[in-house]
Design a protein around this motif. Structure first.
Motif, PDB file in Angstrom:
ATOM      1  N   THR A 158      18.581 -24.431  73.111  1.00 19.88           N
ATOM      2  CA  THR A 158      18.308 -24.947  71.765  1.00 19.88           C
ATOM      3  C   THR A 158      18.329 -23.603  70.959  1.00 19.88           C
ATOM      4  O   THR A 158      17.638 -22.900  71.490  1.00 19.88           O
TER       5      THR A 158
ATOM      6  N   VAL B 147      25.421 -26.064  74.081  1.00 17.88           N
ATOM      7  CA  VAL B 147      23.956 -26.191  74.552  1.00 17.88           C
ATOM      8  C   VAL B 147      23.904 -26.768  75.673  1.00 17.88           C
ATOM      9  O   VAL B 147      24.371 -27.792  76.150  1.00 17.88           O
TER      10      VAL B 147
ATOM     11  N   ASN C  72      18.239 -28.755  76.259  1.00 18.12           N
ATOM     12  CA  ASN C  72      17.541 -29.307  75.149  1.00 18.12           C
ATOM     13  C   ASN C  72      16.092 -28.941  75.319  1.00 18.12           C
ATOM     14  O   ASN C  72      15.570 -29.416  76.194  1.00 18.12           O
TER      15      ASN C  72
ATOM     16  N   ASP D 100      13.590 -31.805  75.104  1.00 21.94           N
ATOM     17  CA  ASP D 100      13.918 -32.682  76.205  1.00 21.94           C
ATOM     18  C   ASP D 100      12.624 -32.763  77.135  1.00 21.94           C
ATOM     19  O   ASP D 100      12.806 -32.082  78.214  1.00 21.94           O
TER      20      ASP D 100
END
Length: 359
Positions: free
Chosen positions: A295, A344, A347, A350
């Motif tokens: 990210t 990406v 994440n 996440d």
């Protein structure tokens, strides 16, 4: 092995084949024993944990908890300075078998090494490059650092305090500056007790968090300070809604080192088959993306891709005295042999796997 952007070298101890087999077996035994003991703050060289997990947890602490100061710490030459006496004392706390301790692990530690047909003795350290070394280093720091921070430092803090460690590289987060400074002083004393020391040039206390930009402006600085962890430079940013966010970009030294490595490879291999060269670059970029495409970092990674393209243009033009490409021809060449674009892969928000660490 050459150190990153330095003339110095890191010594690697490579065990011979039979030792590797034995060390692999012992590593499985030690992992089984110590996985029940290791704390959630430790991520390096452990089953089902990786660098991205450590980055996610660190991001959560800074954004969601009351963190205003970061202590970025690097231990100087951990693998070269592990004290054998302390190491064996720590192992005895969980392992009672003297044969495993003295006859096998003890011999690995004190076995010495061969270099240029000469044998050298070792009275400290665990060879970097040995199969068993990562788990031994984790055991050492579990007792020297992790338990000490959890049982003593956090309990003494009036505010919040957290640690995220990956092998010998770790970051500590604090709510109050005085407690960050007290920890730094205590850490020096703690490490000296176990014959370790801080790498002063790589260790710092910085204001970092939701109030860092405001504090920087009051002190006449344009931007808050940054810190490096696991190959990323962490800096204070904002979301699209204007709220505080931690953002990351690839560490500049890592980019420069990778570009230098790529340049040297191209210099040597530029006259080889073009299919082989482009296949190698595709695989190399995919591996690079798998780690660095997290990210907020795709822009940095795509800049790296563009620089790789420029190096290809430069060195493929040196395959003969007559230049192979103009920029227009090179663009047509890349249409036929395209370099993958970054997207990406991880994440950072996440937390499905990591949620148990932060409960």
């Amino acid at each position: 092995m050459p150190k990153l952007n330095s003339n110095k070298k890191t010594p690697l101890g490579i065990p011979e084949h039979e030792d590797k087999i034995v060390q692999r077996g012992i590593t499985k035994i030690l992992n089984t024993i110590y996985e029940n003991d290791f704390l959630d703050c430790s991520f390096g060289f452990r089953p089902n944990r990786n660098c991205h997990d450590a980055l996610k947890i660190l991001n959560h602490y800074i954004e969601k908890r009351s963190v205003n100061y970061v202590v970025d710490v690097d231990i100087k030459g951990l693998f070269d300075n592990v004290d054998h006496t302390w190491m064996m004392e720590f192992l005895k706390l969980r392992i009672a078998d003297p044969n495993l301790l003295r006859r096998i692990i003890g011999r690995f530690l004190k076995g010495g090494y061969m270099e240029e047909r000469k044998k050298y003795k070792t009275d400290k350290g665990t060879p970097q490059g040995g199969v068993i070394s990562p788990i031994l280093a984790n055991v050492y720091l579990h007792y020297v650092l992790d338990l000490w921070f959890e049982k003593r430092i956090r309990k003494q803090c009036k505010g919040q305090g957290y640690i995220v460690r990956y092998a010998d590289d770790f970051v500590c987060c604090f709510q109050y500056k005085s407690e960050a400074e007290q920890f730094f002083h205590s850490l020096n004393l703690r490490l000296k007790k176990f014959n370790l020391e801080i790498a002063e040039d790589k260790t710092k206390i910085i204001p970092f968090g939701r109030f860092a930009e405001q504090n920087a402006n009051q002190q006449g600085r344009s931007k808050p300070a940054t810190f490096d962890f696991l190959g990323f430079t962490h800096y204070c940013g904002k979301s699209k809604q204007g709220k505080f966010r931690v953002k990351r970009k690839t560490n500049r030294k890592k980019v420069q080192a990778k570009l230098k490595e790529t340049k040297e490879w191209l210099k040597i291999n530029r006259n080889k088959d073009i299919h082989m060269i482009m296949d190698r670059f595709k695989r190399s970029l995919v591996g690079y993306y798998n780690y660095y495409c997290i990210t907020d970092n795709t822009q940095s990674v795509n800049k790296f891709r563009d620089k790789i393209g420029y190096l290809l243009f430069k060195w493929l033009n040196r395959r003969s005295q007559r230049k192979s490409f103009t920029w227009d021809k090179f663009r047509l060449f890349l249409n036929k042999y395209p370099l993958p674009y970054a997207r990406v892969k991880v994440n950072i928000y996440d937390l499905r796997k990591e949620i148990s660490y932060i409960m």
